[in-house]
Each structure stands twice: as C-alpha cells, then as structure tokens.
Scaffold this motif. Sequence first.
Motif, PDB file in Angstrom:
ATOM      1  N   VAL A  58       0.835  -1.202   0.000  1.00  0.00           N
ATOM      2  CA  VAL A  58       0.000   0.000   0.000  1.00  0.00           C
ATOM      3  C   VAL A  58       0.870   1.253   0.000  1.00  0.00           C
ATOM      4  O   VAL A  58       0.659   2.168  -0.801  1.00  0.00           O
ATOM      5  CB  VAL A  58      -0.969   0.013   1.203  1.00  0.00           C
ATOM      6  CG1 VAL A  58      -1.729   1.335   1.264  1.00  0.00           C
ATOM      7  CG2 VAL A  58      -1.946  -1.148   1.125  1.00  0.00           C
ATOM      8  N   ASN A  59       1.872   1.288   0.891  1.00  0.00           N
ATOM      9  CA  ASN A  59       2.706   2.491   1.042  1.00  0.00           C
ATOM     10  C   ASN A  59       3.676   2.716  -0.114  1.00  0.00           C
ATOM     11  O   ASN A  59       3.906   3.860  -0.519  1.00  0.00           O
ATOM     12  CB  ASN A  59       3.486   2.429   2.358  1.00  0.00           C
ATOM     13  CG  ASN A  59       2.609   2.759   3.543  1.00  0.00           C
ATOM     14  OD1 ASN A  59       1.848   3.719   3.512  1.00  0.00           O
ATOM     15  ND2 ASN A  59       2.701   1.963   4.586  1.00  0.00           N
ATOM     16  N   PHE A  66      -1.389   6.021  -6.788  1.00  0.00           N
ATOM     17  CA  PHE A  66      -2.585   6.759  -6.389  1.00  0.00           C
ATOM     18  C   PHE A  66      -2.366   8.265  -6.538  1.00  0.00           C
ATOM     19  O   PHE A  66      -3.194   8.966  -7.106  1.00  0.00           O
ATOM     20  CB  PHE A  66      -2.925   6.397  -4.937  1.00  0.00           C
ATOM     21  CG  PHE A  66      -4.162   7.054  -4.420  1.00  0.00           C
ATOM     22  CD1 PHE A  66      -5.410   6.514  -4.655  1.00  0.00           C
ATOM     23  CD2 PHE A  66      -4.083   8.225  -3.681  1.00  0.00           C
ATOM     24  CE1 PHE A  66      -6.562   7.124  -4.173  1.00  0.00           C
ATOM     25  CE2 PHE A  66      -5.215   8.841  -3.190  1.00  0.00           C
ATOM     26  CZ  PHE A  66      -6.464   8.284  -3.433  1.00  0.00           C
ATOM     27  N   VAL A  67      -1.243   8.756  -6.033  1.00  0.00           N
ATOM     28  CA  VAL A  67      -0.962  10.194  -6.118  1.00  0.00           C
ATOM     29  C   VAL A  67      -0.893  10.636  -7.581  1.00  0.00           C
ATOM     30  O   VAL A  67      -1.498  11.629  -7.966  1.00  0.00           O
ATOM     31  CB  VAL A  67       0.342  10.544  -5.360  1.00  0.00           C
ATOM     32  CG1 VAL A  67       0.802  11.962  -5.683  1.00  0.00           C
ATOM     33  CG2 VAL A  67       0.135  10.384  -3.853  1.00  0.00           C
ATOM     34  N   ASN A  68      -0.187   9.872  -8.413  1.00  0.00           N
ATOM     35  CA  ASN A  68      -0.047  10.246  -9.826  1.00  0.00           C
ATOM     36  C   ASN A  68      -1.346  10.137 -10.614  1.00  0.00           C
ATOM     37  O   ASN A  68      -1.614  10.954 -11.488  1.00  0.00           O
ATOM     38  CB  ASN A  68       1.037   9.389 -10.501  1.00  0.00           C
ATOM     39  CG  ASN A  68       2.424   9.832 -10.097  1.00  0.00           C
ATOM     40  OD1 ASN A  68       2.666  10.999  -9.861  1.00  0.00           O
ATOM     41  ND2 ASN A  68       3.334   8.882  -9.985  1.00  0.00           N
ATOM     42  N   SER A  69      -2.160   9.115 -10.308  1.00  0.00           N
ATOM     43  CA  SER A  69      -3.370   8.859 -11.103  1.00  0.00           C
ATOM     44  C   SER A  69      -4.631   9.516 -10.555  1.00  0.00           C
ATOM     45  O   SER A  69      -5.518   9.867 -11.320  1.00  0.00           O
ATOM     46  CB  SER A  69      -3.618   7.350 -11.208  1.00  0.00           C
ATOM     47  OG  SER A  69      -2.541   6.713 -11.829  1.00  0.00           O
ATOM     48  N   PHE A  70      -4.730   9.671  -9.220  1.00  0.00           N
ATOM     49  CA  PHE A  70      -5.959  10.158  -8.604  1.00  0.00           C
ATOM     50  C   PHE A  70      -5.858  11.596  -8.092  1.00  0.00           C
ATOM     51  O   PHE A  70      -6.853  12.299  -8.043  1.00  0.00           O
ATOM     52  CB  PHE A  70      -6.358   9.268  -7.421  1.00  0.00           C
ATOM     53  CG  PHE A  70      -6.849   7.901  -7.785  1.00  0.00           C
ATOM     54  CD1 PHE A  70      -8.183   7.559  -7.597  1.00  0.00           C
ATOM     55  CD2 PHE A  70      -6.000   6.943  -8.306  1.00  0.00           C
ATOM     56  CE1 PHE A  70      -8.637   6.286  -7.914  1.00  0.00           C
ATOM     57  CE2 PHE A  70      -6.444   5.669  -8.633  1.00  0.00           C
ATOM     58  CZ  PHE A  70      -7.773   5.350  -8.449  1.00  0.00           C
ATOM     59  N   GLY A 103     -11.261  -4.399 -10.490  1.00  0.00           N
ATOM     60  CA  GLY A 103     -11.681  -3.224  -9.745  1.00  0.00           C
ATOM     61  C   GLY A 103     -10.536  -2.317  -9.336  1.00  0.00           C
ATOM     62  O   GLY A 103      -9.470  -2.313  -9.933  1.00  0.00           O
ATOM     63  N   CYS A 104     -10.773  -1.555  -8.289  1.00  0.00           N
ATOM     64  CA  CYS A 104      -9.793  -0.602  -7.772  1.00  0.00           C
ATOM     65  C   CYS A 104      -9.020  -1.269  -6.643  1.00  0.00           C
ATOM     66  O   CYS A 104      -9.627  -1.711  -5.660  1.00  0.00           O
ATOM     67  CB  CYS A 104     -10.508   0.647  -7.265  1.00  0.00           C
ATOM     68  SG  CYS A 104      -9.406   1.825  -6.460  1.00  0.00           S
ATOM     69  N   PRO A 105      -7.685  -1.365  -6.738  1.00  0.00           N
ATOM     70  CA  PRO A 105      -6.931  -2.064  -5.702  1.00  0.00           C
ATOM     71  C   PRO A 105      -7.072  -1.446  -4.314  1.00  0.00           C
ATOM     72  O   PRO A 105      -7.137  -2.163  -3.314  1.00  0.00           O
ATOM     73  CB  PRO A 105      -5.484  -2.018  -6.189  1.00  0.00           C
ATOM     74  CG  PRO A 105      -5.442  -1.097  -7.341  1.00  0.00           C
ATOM     75  CD  PRO A 105      -6.833  -0.902  -7.827  1.00  0.00           C
ATOM     76  N   LEU A 127      -4.894   7.574   2.368  1.00  0.00           N
ATOM     77  CA  LEU A 127      -5.027   7.726   0.912  1.00  0.00           C
ATOM     78  C   LEU A 127      -6.353   8.387   0.561  1.00  0.00           C
ATOM     79  O   LEU A 127      -6.406   9.321  -0.239  1.00  0.00           O
ATOM     80  CB  LEU A 127      -4.955   6.364   0.216  1.00  0.00           C
ATOM     81  CG  LEU A 127      -3.617   5.663   0.075  1.00  0.00           C
ATOM     82  CD1 LEU A 127      -3.791   4.364  -0.698  1.00  0.00           C
ATOM     83  CD2 LEU A 127      -2.600   6.542  -0.616  1.00  0.00           C
ATOM     84  N   THR A 128      -7.421   7.878   1.162  1.00  0.00           N
ATOM     85  CA  THR A 128      -8.757   8.404   0.870  1.00  0.00           C
ATOM     86  C   THR A 128      -8.868   9.868   1.275  1.00  0.00           C
ATOM     87  O   THR A 128      -9.410  10.688   0.528  1.00  0.00           O
ATOM     88  CB  THR A 128      -9.828   7.555   1.588  1.00  0.00           C
ATOM     89  OG1 THR A 128      -9.664   6.196   1.195  1.00  0.00           O
ATOM     90  CG2 THR A 128     -11.228   8.009   1.232  1.00  0.00           C
ATOM     91  N   LYS A 129      -8.349  10.192   2.451  1.00  0.00           N
ATOM     92  CA  LYS A 129      -8.398  11.589   2.912  1.00  0.00           C
ATOM     93  C   LYS A 129      -7.640  12.518   1.971  1.00  0.00           C
ATOM     94  O   LYS A 129      -8.074  13.635   1.711  1.00  0.00           O
ATOM     95  CB  LYS A 129      -7.834  11.706   4.327  1.00  0.00           C
ATOM     96  CG  LYS A 129      -8.802  11.297   5.404  1.00  0.00           C
ATOM     97  CD  LYS A 129      -8.194  11.527   6.774  1.00  0.00           C
ATOM     98  CE  LYS A 129      -9.220  11.232   7.865  1.00  0.00           C
ATOM     99  NZ  LYS A 129      -8.648  11.373   9.201  1.00  0.00           N
ATOM    100  N   GLU A 130      -6.504  12.038   1.473  1.00  0.00           N
ATOM    101  CA  GLU A 130      -5.735  12.871   0.543  1.00  0.00           C
ATOM    102  C   GLU A 130      -6.549  13.158  -0.716  1.00  0.00           C
ATOM    103  O   GLU A 130      -6.541  14.279  -1.235  1.00  0.00           O
ATOM    104  CB  GLU A 130      -4.415  12.185   0.183  1.00  0.00           C
ATOM    105  CG  GLU A 130      -3.530  13.035  -0.704  1.00  0.00           C
ATOM    106  CD  GLU A 130      -2.161  12.449  -0.955  1.00  0.00           C
ATOM    107  OE1 GLU A 130      -1.361  13.125  -1.632  1.00  0.00           O
ATOM    108  OE2 GLU A 130      -1.879  11.323  -0.497  1.00  0.00           O
TER     109      GLU A 130
END
Length: 196
Positions: A58-59, A66-70, A103-105, A127-130
Amino acid sequence: MKKAEATRLNILHKAFELIYVKGYQTTSIDDIIATTQVTKGAFYYHFKNKDNMGLAIVNEILKPIFVNSFVKPLQNEKNPLDAIYNLMYNLLMENEFLKVEFGCPAANFTQEMTPWNVHFSKVLNELTKEWIETMTYSIEEGKKREFVRNDVNARQTSMFVMSGYWGIRNFGKLENSKKAYLPYLKELKNYLNTLK
C-alpha cells in the motif's frame, strides 16, 4: 539498486499483481514465494509477516500510483468540474493499470482488510483523505475562479463523486465490462453541470 533492495521490490510487485487478481485473504505466503521464486528465508528477511508486506504494498506501490493517477490530475486544471470529469473518465476508461475485472486495488484492500486490521485502516484512510482533501480544495478554488457556484458544498460533492466511483467499479467487476461505467460517466457529467 542493491540486490537486497531489488529482491524486496520484486517481491512487492509480484505479490501486488497476485493479490490484485486473487484478493489479499486468498493469497498465501506460499503463493507469493512460488510467484517470486524467492526462498521462505528471503521473504522473511524482508517482511516480518504477510500483513507487513501488505502494508508495504500500500505504502510503496499503491500510494505513488494513487498520487499520480488520482490526485495530481485534480491539481493540473483550473476548472475543477472539467478536472473531476476528466479524472473519472481516465480512471474508468483509459487507465491501463486499473483492470475492469479486478476493480480498484485501494477499494479492494479497504473492503477486505479494514474491518479487522487497524494498520490497513490507517494507511488506506490516509489515501482516501488525501483524495477528498485534494478534490475539495480544487472545488473551493473553482469557486474563487467562478467555475463553481458559491453555495456548493465542496466536501460533500467530493465524497459523492468518490462514492460513485467506488460503486461503479463494483458494477464493472460484476459485468467484466467497461460498458458498465458509461451510465455513471453520463450522469456524472449531468451532475457536474448543475454545480456551475
């Protein structure tokens, strides 16, 4: 990169690929060892246990993706409503990393692990909060630039859009087809137009 670092990274990448397809709970350490072709000793040299490895996935793998795509796509456009729609379209229809059948990992890890593992809950919540904070900030900035009505609740809008994304990912998994995403994208565009 040193050999030990390369081995550790290889374990993380191969384990992630396996977990993305099979799920975290049903993937055993033996499965990971067989896939990575490392010894049990090498696995335990790098990771205390399976959960220690899962958190590293995850980390160290999911978070940068996640940061690059979302997150970053929401920071690159002045009009947040265009940014949100384009982000969702890209994640659902064009992103090659995210497979419709799996789906979404991040969502998969959340559904599988957060009910009983506080450490997974913590990192996945971060991650979600970001994502929420970035989308909310983008909408607030859009109000200042007059792309978004002043009475729009930016946080509620962010959570609503994200909830739709996580939900439609499950429809895609069930149908194993990106066609399942099209009604969501159409209605998302209609919804975003009401925020102008």
